[in-house]
Design an enzyme around this catalytic site. Structure first.
Site, short mmCIF file in Angstrom:
data_model
loop_
_atom_site.label_atom_id
_atom_site.label_comp_id
_atom_site.label_asym_id
_atom_site.label_seq_id
_atom_site.Cartn_x
_atom_site.Cartn_y
_atom_site.Cartn_z
N GLU A 97 0.85 -1.33 -0.03
CA GLU A 97 0.04 0.08 -0.09
C GLU A 97 0.80 1.23 0.05
O GLU A 97 1.74 1.17 0.84
CB GLU A 97 -0.82 0.01 1.18
N ASP A 122 4.92 5.23 3.56
CA ASP A 122 4.50 6.42 3.64
C ASP A 122 5.71 7.24 3.91
O ASP A 122 6.38 6.83 4.66
CB ASP A 122 3.15 6.87 4.49
N ASP A 149 10.69 6.27 -0.03
CA ASP A 149 10.47 6.33 -1.25
C ASP A 149 9.86 4.73 -1.95
O ASP A 149 10.73 4.08 -2.24
CB ASP A 149 11.51 6.88 -2.57
N ASP A 172 -1.69 12.18 -3.98
CA ASP A 172 -1.63 13.50 -4.39
C ASP A 172 -1.98 13.68 -6.08
O ASP A 172 -1.11 13.07 -6.71
CB ASP A 172 -0.28 14.08 -4.29
N ASP A 208 -10.42 10.95 -5.49
CA ASP A 208 -11.82 11.96 -5.60
C ASP A 208 -11.26 12.78 -6.58
O ASP A 208 -11.95 13.96 -6.62
CB ASP A 208 -11.83 12.43 -4.29
N THR A 245 -13.47 5.99 4.48
CA THR A 245 -12.87 6.93 5.25
C THR A 245 -13.58 8.18 5.81
O THR A 245 -14.53 8.52 5.12
CB THR A 245 -11.37 7.06 5.02
N ARG A 246 -13.41 8.67 6.97
CA ARG A 246 -13.83 9.87 7.04
C ARG A 246 -13.63 11.18 6.26
O ARG A 246 -14.53 11.74 5.89
CB ARG A 246 -13.48 10.42 8.45
N PHE A 247 -12.53 11.08 5.80
CA PHE A 247 -12.17 12.05 4.76
C PHE A 247 -12.98 11.87 3.51
O PHE A 247 -13.56 12.89 2.91
CB PHE A 247 -10.89 11.98 4.52
N GLU A 248 -12.91 10.68 3.10
CA GLU A 248 -13.90 10.34 1.77
C GLU A 248 -15.28 10.67 2.10
O GLU A 248 -16.23 11.27 1.24
CB GLU A 248 -13.91 8.92 1.77
#
Length: 274
Positions: A97, A122, A149, A172, A208, A245-248
């Site tokens: 991931e 990450d 990376d 991003d 998104d 997710t909450r953001f989504e």
């Protein structure tokens, strides 16, 4: 007893409060945690698809980084080849991931499928600490956290056909046209990923940002090593294993469109013998 009662207690931080460490010049931020730049200048890339973010870290995140990084962390230095079976302590399939934010969705997916190992990469230090903390609290032994990376990880540290899946959620989008070359999902990246993914390995992307979704679909469709799982050749419904997710959810409430793409590593037929 009297001496112990008179001994002042060490200073304690309130949970969730950012930690501010006073360090001498050159002293590592977390001596037993992730390195600031694990690959150094050994493998310079002209274009990076990420920007390192080493922002404030809470007490719980800092504690997790110090305690758990030696056990569950991996600095992507490009100097070694990883034995994934040894890294996880079993021979279960491994999914890579790339970009996990604060790690809530990663932890949830790991809990839902304990027979699947997740190597989550990450560069966000608070997110690394948060995911380690979530894995520890949830008893999730199938999560490992990579720092650095992902291109170097794929190119220098993983062996061919060693991965059973690739997940790239909400990368991003680099919306400005002059920055489109920084987007991760490009033909060159897929060339590299294809060499590390076994046959039928699932590539799952979600975004998104609609222009990026359309580019992802175009690039993946055109690549000879990947096949769309959707009969109509379009986007896929969000699979049950990817949590909302909450953001989504906030984006959906605002009318944003979230696109999922599910492609498989193609099984090419054996070349004909002359």
């Amino acid at each position: 007893m009297a001496d112990s009662l008179n001994t002042p207690e060490p200073h304690r931080h309130a949970p969730g409060v950012p930690v501010r460490h006073s360090r001498t010049k050159g002293e590592p931020r977390f001596p037993d945690g992730p390195q600031a730049d694990p690959a150094g200048s050994h493998f310079e890339r002209r274009i990076r698809s990420f920007q390192p973010r080493r922002s404030r870290v809470t007490t719980g995140q800092a504690d997790a980084l110090q305690r758990l990084w030696p056990k569950w962390g991996l600095d992507i230095d490009g100097q070694q080849t990883i034995d994934l079976g040894e890294l996880f302590g079993n021979d279960n399939p491994v999914v890579l991931e790339i970009g996990f934010g604060m790690g809530e969705a990663t932890a949830q997916m790991a809990a839902q499928d304990p027979g699947l190992n997740i190597l989550a990469v990450d560069v966000h230090t608070p997110g690394q600490g948060n995911l380690l903390n979530l894995a520890d609290r949830g008893g999730l032994s199938n999560v490992r956290v990579g720092n650095g990376d992902a291109i170097i990880l794929l190119r220098e540290m993983l062996t061919p056909d060693s991965l059973d899946g690739l997940r790239v959620y909400f990368p991003d989008p680099w919306p400005k046209k002059r920055h489109h070359k920084r987007r991760l999902i490009q033909p060159e990246f897929l060339d590299l990923a294809a060499t590390r993914l076994g046959p039928d390995a699932l590539v799952h992307c979600a975004t998104d940002w609609q222009p990026y979704a359309e580019q992802m679909l175009e690039v993946l469709t055109a690549h000879p090593d990947f096949e769309n799982t959707q009969p109509d050749g379009g986007f896929a419904p969000r699979p049950a294993f990817r949590p909302l997710t909450r953001f989504e959810g906030q984006g959906l409430d605002k009318g944003h469109t979230v696109s999922d793409l599910l492609f498989r590593r193609a099984r090419h037929p054996e070349p004909r013998r002359r």
